[in-house]
Design an enzyme around this catalytic site. Structure first.
Site, short mmCIF file in Angstrom:
data_model
loop_
_atom_site.label_atom_id
_atom_site.label_comp_id
_atom_site.label_asym_id
_atom_site.label_seq_id
_atom_site.Cartn_x
_atom_site.Cartn_y
_atom_site.Cartn_z
N ARG A 47 0.78 -1.04 -0.06
CA ARG A 47 0.07 -0.27 -0.04
C ARG A 47 0.68 1.46 -0.01
NH1 ARG A 47 2.26 1.84 3.75
NH2 ARG A 47 1.09 3.56 3.35
N ARG A 90 -7.21 -0.36 -6.77
CA ARG A 90 -7.80 0.69 -5.82
C ARG A 90 -7.87 2.03 -6.72
NH1 ARG A 90 -4.27 1.30 -0.59
NH2 ARG A 90 -6.07 1.95 0.16
N ASP A 236 -1.97 10.85 -2.57
CA ASP A 236 -2.37 9.76 -3.38
C ASP A 236 -2.84 10.20 -4.91
OD1 ASP A 236 -2.85 8.41 -0.77
OD2 ASP A 236 -2.94 6.73 -2.14
N ASN A 246 -5.33 12.52 -0.14
CA ASN A 246 -4.59 11.49 0.86
C ASN A 246 -5.39 10.96 1.88
OD1 ASN A 246 -1.87 11.09 1.55
ND2 ASN A 246 -2.16 12.03 3.27
N LYS A 247 -4.83 10.23 2.79
CA LYS A 247 -5.46 9.28 3.77
C LYS A 247 -6.39 9.98 4.50
CE LYS A 247 -5.09 5.96 4.19
NZ LYS A 247 -6.12 4.94 3.69
O1 MRU Z 1 -4.66 3.49 2.03
P1 MRU Z 1 -3.05 3.51 1.98
O2 MRU Z 1 -2.28 2.97 3.02
O3 MRU Z 1 -2.46 3.11 0.69
O4 MRU Z 1 -2.83 5.01 1.83
C1 MRU Z 1 -1.63 5.91 2.07
C2 MRU Z 1 -1.73 7.14 1.99
O5 MRU Z 1 -2.61 7.96 2.15
C3 MRU Z 1 -0.28 7.93 1.91
O6 MRU Z 1 -0.27 9.12 2.84
C4 MRU Z 1 -0.01 8.38 0.50
O7 MRU Z 1 -0.14 7.06 -0.66
C5 MRU Z 1 1.32 8.65 0.23
S1 MRU Z 1 2.50 7.29 0.20
C6 MRU Z 1 4.24 7.87 0.01
#
Ligand code: MRU
Length: 352
Positions: A47, A90, A236, A246-247
């Protein structure tokens, strides 16, 4: 500092650290087909936007190897089917689409289908190398933003695990630490999948950078007391106008940062920029399984019968962002102009 390698190509297989087992166990899984890679991405064994972009590129190389044909039209059709399936693993991180499209573009240019699997595997290796290089450059560009003696807060996991190596936002923190600066690091837990508590905390411990884990809802208190000097997060997908997906929880961090006069930065390679989308509201937001919210590990915590929503990302409007740290430098407003420039100079991004 120890190098964490979350993705490796070994003896014809994609070897990954299973991120769902961390931090209690470091288990490697070996994937032999592109369908297995899709499954690992969906289950978040791998991920983080750049890491799933790299995994997607290797998945395309596997699809090329397994296509088993010398006819170019049949070969390209097999790759198109694979690219479509991988692209849907995803939806929010644009790096998957970016990686898959780059592999497909190269496949179309290859006349001798017999050579295609090797050439596509080389391209996947190149994508992996370029991502790690981009991260190191992001670290160099951003390290001055964390002043010696100050403090930084980060959300989710953006380190070596989330990328081909080194990390984006966590790479900036690491680069500043390696420079000799000393500062306080706050890592948020990052409910519900706990990328902060499980993965960022694990990486920081491995790197020997002292850090403090906090619950997501403590950000307001810490910022209001002046305990946070700056916030740096990953991305993302970045729309052409600088809005950032982002998350989930990132937007709250950004709003609290603005309210408390804390500079809020995003660190991401140019492969995360999507110039085909003019604003963040066009970015698809992944909704994940309710069980991630209803349970902690294997223990059910939510009342049975309750309705649950689990959006995995949110959008931070560009007006909250002090700068986007890329391998091409720190991009600031006006974002429409300056992000387009960074994409032209950099390794990629999805161009309009
Ligand atoms: O759901 P995830 O764990 O894939 O989400 C990751 C994030 O939101 C990160 O902040 C993003 O991918 C940047 S990773 C360098």
């Amino acid at each position: 500092m120890p190098e964490i390698k979350a993705i490796e190509w070994e003896a014809g297989k994609l070897k990954l650290i299973d991120q769902t087992a961390l931090p209690l166990e470091t288990i490697y899984i070996e994937l032999e087909s592109y369908s297995e890679v899709i499954d690992a991405i969906r289950r978040m064994k791998v991920r983080g936007a750049p890491a799933i972009g790299v995994a997607a590129a290797y998945a395309m190389a596997m699809a090329a190897r397994d296509a088993n044909t010398t006819d170019k039209a049949t070969f390209l059709e097999a790759l198109r089917v694979a690219s479509h399936r991988i692209g849907q693993a995803r939806p929010t991180a644009v790096n998957i689409t970016w990686g898959v499209e780059r592999m497909l573009r190269l496949a179309k240019q290859i006349d001798d289908v017999g050579q295609a699997p090797d050439l596509l595997l080389e391209e996947a290796h190149r994508i992996q190398r370029e991502d790690e290089e981009a991260n190191r450059r992001i670290g160099t560009e951003g390290k001055g933003l964390i002043p010696n003696g100050g403090s930084v807060l980060t959300h989710c996991n953006t380190g070596a695990l989330a990328t081909a190596g080194y990390g984006t936002a966590l790479g900036v923190i690491r680069a500043s630490w390696e420079e000799g600066n000393r500062f306080q690091v706050f890592a948020t837990e990052t409910r519900p999948f706990l990328q902060g508590a499980r993965l960022t905390a694990w990486e920081l411990v491995q790197l020997g950078i002292p850090a403090t884990l906090v619950v997501d809802s403590s950000v307001g208190l810490l910022m209001s007391r002046g305990e946070v000097g700056c916030a740096i997060v990953g991305a993302d997908r970045i729309a052409a106008n600088g809005d950032v997906a982002n998350k989930i929880g990132t937007y709250q961090v950004a709003v609290l940062a603005k309210e408390n006069h804390v500079p809020f930065y995003v660190a991401a390679p140019t492969s995360t920029i999507d110039l085909t989308l003019s604003a963040g509201d066009q970015i698809p937001i992944e909704e994940r399984h309710p069980d991630e919210v209803a349970t902690l590990g294997s223990i059910r915590t939510a009342a049975p019968g309750i309705g649950i929503r689990n959006p995995a990302f949110d959008i931070t409007p560009h007006t909250y962002i002090a700068g986007i740290i890329t391998e091409e430098g720190i991009v600031k407003a006006p974002y429409v102009e300056n992000l387009a420039k960074a994409v032209t100079q950099g390794q990629g991004g999805v161009r309009a």
